[in-house]
Design a protein around this motif. Structure first.
Motif, PDB file in Angstrom:
ATOM      1  N   GLU A   1       0.841  -1.188   0.000  1.00 49.33           N
ATOM      2  CA  GLU A   1       0.000   0.000   0.000  1.00 49.33           C
ATOM      3  C   GLU A   1       0.882   1.246   0.000  1.00 49.33           C
ATOM      4  OE1 GLU A   1      -4.090   0.384   2.114  1.00 49.33           O
ATOM      5  OE2 GLU A   1      -2.550   0.726   3.631  1.00 49.33           O
ATOM      6  N   VAL A   2       0.615   2.154  -0.913  1.00 52.09           N
ATOM      7  CA  VAL A   2       1.302   3.444  -0.939  1.00 52.09           C
ATOM      8  C   VAL A   2       0.239   4.502  -0.686  1.00 52.09           C
ATOM      9  CG1 VAL A   2       2.664   5.060  -2.306  1.00 52.09           C
ATOM     10  CG2 VAL A   2       3.047   2.598  -2.550  1.00 52.09           C
ATOM     11  N   ILE A   3       0.424   5.261   0.397  1.00 51.92           N
ATOM     12  CA  ILE A   3      -0.564   6.255   0.816  1.00 51.92           C
ATOM     13  C   ILE A   3       0.062   7.639   0.735  1.00 51.92           C
ATOM     14  CG2 ILE A   3      -2.055   7.032   2.697  1.00 51.92           C
ATOM     15  CD1 ILE A   3      -1.832   4.107   3.803  1.00 51.92           C
ATOM     16  N   ASP A   4      -0.551   8.511  -0.034  1.00 54.41           N
ATOM     17  CA  ASP A   4      -0.100   9.896  -0.137  1.00 54.41           C
ATOM     18  C   ASP A   4      -0.484  10.613   1.150  1.00 54.41           C
ATOM     19  OD1 ASP A   4       0.351  12.564  -0.688  1.00 54.41           O
ATOM     20  OD2 ASP A   4      -0.579  12.498  -2.668  1.00 54.41           O
ATOM     21  N   ILE A   5       0.521  11.114   1.874  1.00 51.99           N
ATOM     22  CA  ILE A   5       0.236  11.827   3.121  1.00 51.99           C
ATOM     23  C   ILE A   5       0.469  13.332   2.986  1.00 51.99           C
ATOM     24  CG2 ILE A   5       0.533   9.830   4.614  1.00 51.99           C
ATOM     25  CD1 ILE A   5       3.357  10.848   5.276  1.00 51.99           C
ATOM     26  N   GLY A   6       0.664  13.773   1.741  1.00 57.98           N
ATOM     27  CA  GLY A   6       0.753  15.203   1.480  1.00 57.98           C
ATOM     28  C   GLY A   6       2.169  15.739   1.414  1.00 57.98           C
ATOM     29  N   ASN A   7       2.295  16.913   0.832  1.00 54.43           N
ATOM     30  CA  ASN A   7       3.569  17.620   0.699  1.00 54.43           C
ATOM     31  C   ASN A   7       4.652  16.774   0.043  1.00 54.43           C
ATOM     32  OD1 ASN A   7       2.582  19.989   1.872  1.00 54.43           O
ATOM     33  ND2 ASN A   7       2.947  19.176   3.923  1.00 54.43           N
ATOM     34  N   GLY A   8       4.257  15.900  -0.880  1.00 50.81           N
ATOM     35  CA  GLY A   8       5.222  15.075  -1.596  1.00 50.81           C
ATOM     36  C   GLY A   8       5.673  13.832  -0.857  1.00 50.81           C
ATOM     37  N   TYR A   9       5.064  13.520   0.269  1.00 55.19           N
ATOM     38  CA  TYR A   9       5.439  12.352   1.059  1.00 55.19           C
ATOM     39  C   TYR A   9       4.413  11.236   0.898  1.00 55.19           C
ATOM     40  CZ  TYR A   9       8.744  15.419   3.400  1.00 55.19           C
ATOM     41  OH  TYR A   9       9.764  16.289   3.667  1.00 55.19           O
ATOM     42  N   VAL A  10       4.906  10.003   0.959  1.00 51.41           N
ATOM     43  CA  VAL A  10       4.025   8.837   0.928  1.00 51.41           C
ATOM     44  C   VAL A  10       4.448   7.868   2.016  1.00 51.41           C
ATOM     45  CG1 VAL A  10       3.547   8.989  -1.553  1.00 51.41           C
ATOM     46  CG2 VAL A  10       5.426   7.551  -0.757  1.00 51.41           C
ATOM     47  N   MET A  11       3.495   7.064   2.432  1.00 52.82           N
ATOM     48  CA  MET A  11       3.789   5.916   3.295  1.00 52.82           C
ATOM     49  C   MET A  11       3.837   4.707   2.365  1.00 52.82           C
ATOM     50  SD  MET A  11       1.538   6.709   6.778  1.00 52.82           S
ATOM     51  CE  MET A  11       0.579   5.285   6.513  1.00 52.82           C
TER      52      MET A  11
END
Length: 73
Positions: A54-64
């Motif tokens: 799972e790749v989750i966009d957490i904003g400001n160009g960052y992902v989990m």
């Protein structure tokens, strides 16, 4: 934390979560863990298996960039 590894504290926390999940008629426990986190080995020892990437966009160009892991209870 590295200083708490091997003390049994993680397993105690897991057993508490497992107990609460059973009390609430759950059949499994899920968690997300970063793909590069060494804790994956610990979760495998507890019986967790990888069920999804799972790749989750957490904003400001960052992902989990995580694995979703599951253990049946």
């Amino acid at each position: 934390l590295p200083e708490t590894q091997g003390t049994g504290l993680g397993r105690q926390f897991f057993e508490l979560v497992k107990e609460k999940a059973i009390e609430n008629q759950q059949n499994a426990i899920f968690l997300n863990v970063n793909k590069y986190n060494n804790a994956i080995h610990f979760y495998n020892k507890l019986g967790f298996i990888k069920v999804k990437d799972e790749v989750i966009d957490i904003g400001n160009g960052y992902v989990m960039d995580d694995y979703v892991m599951e253990v049946a209870i």
